[in-house]
Design an enzyme around this catalytic site. Structure first.
Site, PDB file in Angstrom:
ATOM      1  N   LYS A 168      -0.576   0.236   5.169  1.00 30.18           N
ATOM      2  CA  LYS A 168      -0.397   1.440   5.984  1.00 30.18           C
ATOM      3  C   LYS A 168      -0.320   2.640   5.057  1.00 30.18           C
ATOM      4  O   LYS A 168       0.223   2.551   3.956  1.00 30.18           O
ATOM      5  CB  LYS A 168       0.910   1.259   6.786  1.00 30.18           C
ATOM      6  CG  LYS A 168       1.410   2.478   7.541  1.00 30.18           C
ATOM      7  CD  LYS A 168       2.635   2.124   8.398  1.00 30.18           C
ATOM      8  CE  LYS A 168       3.332   3.352   8.925  1.00 30.18           C
ATOM      9  NZ  LYS A 168       4.554   3.048   9.702  1.00 30.18           N
ATOM     10  N   LYS A 210      -3.357   0.380   8.974  1.00 35.84           N
ATOM     11  CA  LYS A 210      -2.690   1.332   9.864  1.00 35.84           C
ATOM     12  C   LYS A 210      -2.578   2.700   9.211  1.00 35.84           C
ATOM     13  O   LYS A 210      -1.733   2.904   8.349  1.00 35.84           O
ATOM     14  CB  LYS A 210      -1.288   0.816  10.228  1.00 35.84           C
ATOM     15  CG  LYS A 210      -0.465   1.813  11.067  1.00 35.84           C
ATOM     16  CD  LYS A 210       0.881   1.235  11.472  1.00 35.84           C
ATOM     17  CE  LYS A 210       1.751   2.294  12.140  1.00 35.84           C
ATOM     18  NZ  LYS A 210       3.099   1.811  12.491  1.00 35.84           N
ATOM     19  N   ASP A 223       7.686  -2.458   8.954  1.00 32.14           N
ATOM     20  CA  ASP A 223       6.934  -1.472   8.185  1.00 32.14           C
ATOM     21  C   ASP A 223       7.762  -1.127   6.948  1.00 32.14           C
ATOM     22  O   ASP A 223       8.721  -0.363   7.019  1.00 32.14           O
ATOM     23  CB  ASP A 223       6.680  -0.200   9.012  1.00 32.14           C
ATOM     24  CG  ASP A 223       5.654  -0.430  10.124  1.00 32.14           C
ATOM     25  OD1 ASP A 223       5.524  -1.586  10.572  1.00 32.14           O
ATOM     26  OD2 ASP A 223       4.996   0.541  10.536  1.00 32.14           O
TER      27      ASP A 223
END
Lengths: 294, 317
Positions: free
Chosen positions: B217, B253, B145
């Site tokens: 995300k 996400k 991430d």
């Protein structure tokens, strides 16, 4: 001049210091002796109970850690504010025609006095319920009462105000938070009391008021695992069994007051109802060992 | 200096009408999801959770306990519910905790996700951020991430942002030891991007650099506001447009601020109605959350037993 249309009040719930409507959108009519509708109240659902428990869970730790003197002051303030609504509350008590004017005023006064009594107990009950235990060894050994947590209160139908105040005051006096189900036959005094609670310095969420049907809600009071105890009076045998059976599942305390057939007389008994032993069912005893210093 | 085609494309992102986007996003909260659909939705949402702990006080013990929870979110599910609940999709930790999580999750099929590239600020030299990424992968991370360089983005240096994402993508594309596939999630940190136009532009810019199967995300969870329905919708639409335009398939996400089971169902409704059923899978949609899983469990238990649970019934992980 045309006749004025009457404006009926619709009473809302009291959850977390706010006045929401029931999420279910349902209501119950309250009628006077002649059968004409005088007000509407909310018919709470289990989700309202859930929301009230969440509000109580949030408020309880802060309330428990407020010092005992302050809790007493706030209970006293509650009595003062209640006194200020004397006529409104007496009218609410007698609104359904089951209780006469004089009896309603007497119930009102007894409710104020009961709050004052527990305002006094707030910083004194630990001396009665706690103790310094004699032990063999160089230790002090103390037992101190601490609040249980979130307590459900199921109020009797009558007396509609004194019953509620008598069950709630001892429970919050020790630092518990309350989710209560008001009288089913006359919930109006509870709704008016909510307006007192909102203005008496009691932190939002310490007392949460639901109106509705015991048939729908008692079961959830019993099985909700975040409710650590239930205090009730004037419930049917069936509801008492439901409370005890549900509570057996999650080990919560259930205390159903047994006041005989005349509940009004039972609640009016000061010596029994203002005893510190009414506080005792909803405190937990913590015992502390402390070395004796030389 | 001529701008590269990808950068030019990103700058030409469509503008977003905030009021309409918010109204559209809010409309997903009005879907009536009941009974069997709710049961299925709750289980799906649980399987999409990236169970996350990103705190300075994280310890190997806490990460191990989180991993145990990831494997079996409710240890007494078979006794209470009569069924085995799904495990979550991934455990998301700081790079120093990757070896611990990798060991604790070994053989479970649950991915180890590691934040990297100088999370949460991204304000470190590029070579440090790339080494951060490579180390996490070498230690066992299945998913990275990354945070984008918001400072560069907001000052209009889209080329730099794009290039940095491309470099991290290249590191991930090399894969882990033993040929392990590594997916990338690009954190836009929408709370710092100020406008929906920027969110859309950053989404387009990231999507152009990453590979099929990678994610975009919303947030680090360290900045408020974190994920909202509005920004998630804007990002989902960027994904949809990339899919329709180029056939490139990207996952989504939302992270931060999604705490209740009800919210998770709203997000699932939004995914279904924006991207379709194909995205309703942990391979394509995730929730970055720490307390969401507990609320989902609470709802599942209530629906099964009719009883409300207490806060202490789940939790501690």
């Amino acid at each position: 001049m045309s006749e004025r249309l009457s404006v009926l009040k619709t009473y809302k719930l009291f959850i977390g210091g706010k006045f929401p409507r029931t999420e279910s959108g349902r209501s119950i009519k309250v009628a006077d002796a002649s059968g004409s509708v005088v007000a509407h109240t909310c018919r709470s659902s289990r989700k309202d109970l859930r929301n009230a428990v969440e509000a109580a869970e949030k408020a309880q730790p802060g309330w428990a850690s407020a010092n005992a003197y302050l809790r007493g002051q706030i209970l006293y303030r509650m009595a003062e504010m209640l006194e200020g609504k004397r006529d409104e509350l007496a009218a609410a008590i007698s609104i359904t025609g089951k209780v006469g004017k004089d009896a309603a005023l007497a119930e009102m006064d007894a409710s104020v006095d009961r709050l004052v009594a527990f305002a006094g107990w707030a910083d004194k009950y630990p001396q009665i319920l706690g103790c310094h235990n004699p032990v063999t060894g160089p230790y002090y050994n103390f037992s101190v009462p601490e609040p249980t947590g979130v307590v459900g209160v199921v109020c009797p139908d009558e007396p509609s105000l004194l019953g509620l105040v008598s069950l709630v005051a001892p429970v919050i006096c020790s630092g518990n938070a309350v989710v209560l189900l008001a009288s089913e036959t006359n919930p109006i005094p509870a709704c008016v009391l909510a307006e007192v609670l909102a203005t008496c310095d009691l932190p939002g969420g310490v007392v949460n008021i639901l109106t509705g049907l015991r048939d729908e809600l008692v079961e959830h009071f019993a099985t909700h695992r975040a409710i650590a105890g239930v205090f009730a009076a004037g419930v049917s045998d069936e509801h008492r069994t439901a409370l005890e059976a549900g509570a057996a599942e999650n080990m919560k305390r259930v205390q159903v007051l047994d006041l005989g057939p005349d509940l009004a007389a039972g609640f009016a008994d000061d010596s029994a109802m203002e005893s510190p032993w009414v506080i005792e069912p909803f405190v937990e005893t913590k015992t502390i060992w402390h070395p004796v210093s030389s | 200096m001529a701008a590269s085609p990808t950068v030019f494309q990103a700058v030409n992102s469509p503008t977003i009408n905030r009021v309409s986007a918010d109204a559209r996003a809010a409309s997903f909260t009005t879907r009536s999801i009941k009974t069997t659909a709710k049961d299925a939705g709750l289980r799906l949402a649980l399987s999409m959770v990236d169970l996350t702990t990103l705190e300075g006080k994280d310890s190997p013990e806490k990460v191990r306990s989180l991993c145990a929870k990831a494997r079996r979110p409710m240890p007494d599910d078979e006794r209470v519910l009569g069924e085995r609940l799904p495990s979550v999709a991934a455990v998301c930790v700081y790079p120093s905790m990757v070896p611990v999580a990798a060991e604790a999750l070994g053989g479970s099929g649950i991915n180890v996700a590691s934040v990297a590239t100088g999370f949460p600020s991204g304000q470190y030299p590029l070579d440090v951020r790339l080494r951060d990424t490579a180390k996490a992968i070498a230690d066992g991370a299945d998913e990275i991430d990354m945070v984008i360089n918001r400072g560069a983005f907001l000052s209009g240096k889209y080329g730099i942002v794009a290039e940095e994402i491309a470099e991290v993508t290249a590191v991930c594309a090399q894969g882990g030891p033993g040929g392990r596939e590594v997916h990338l999630k690009v954190i836009l940190e929408t709370g710092e991007l100020e406008t929906y136009d920027n969110v859309r532009r950053a989404s387009d810019l990231a999507i152009a650099q990453i590979r099929d199967g990678d994610f975009i995300k919303t947030s680090t969870g360290k900045v408020s506001p974190a994920a909202t329905m509005g920004v998630t919708l804007v990002m989902l639409e960027a994904i949809r447009d990339a899919w329709l335009r180029d056939g490139k398939r990207i996952g989504m996400k939302p992270a931060g601020g999604i705490r209740t089971a009800k919210q998770s169902l709203h997000y699932l409704a939004m995914v279904k109605e924006t991207l379709g059923d194909a995205w309703l899978s942990p391979d394509w949609f995730r929730f970055g959350a720490s307390s969401l899983a507990d609320d989902i469990l609470r709802q599942i238990v209530r629906r099964k037993t009719g009883r409300y649970t207490a806060g202490y019934d789940f939790g501690v992980a």
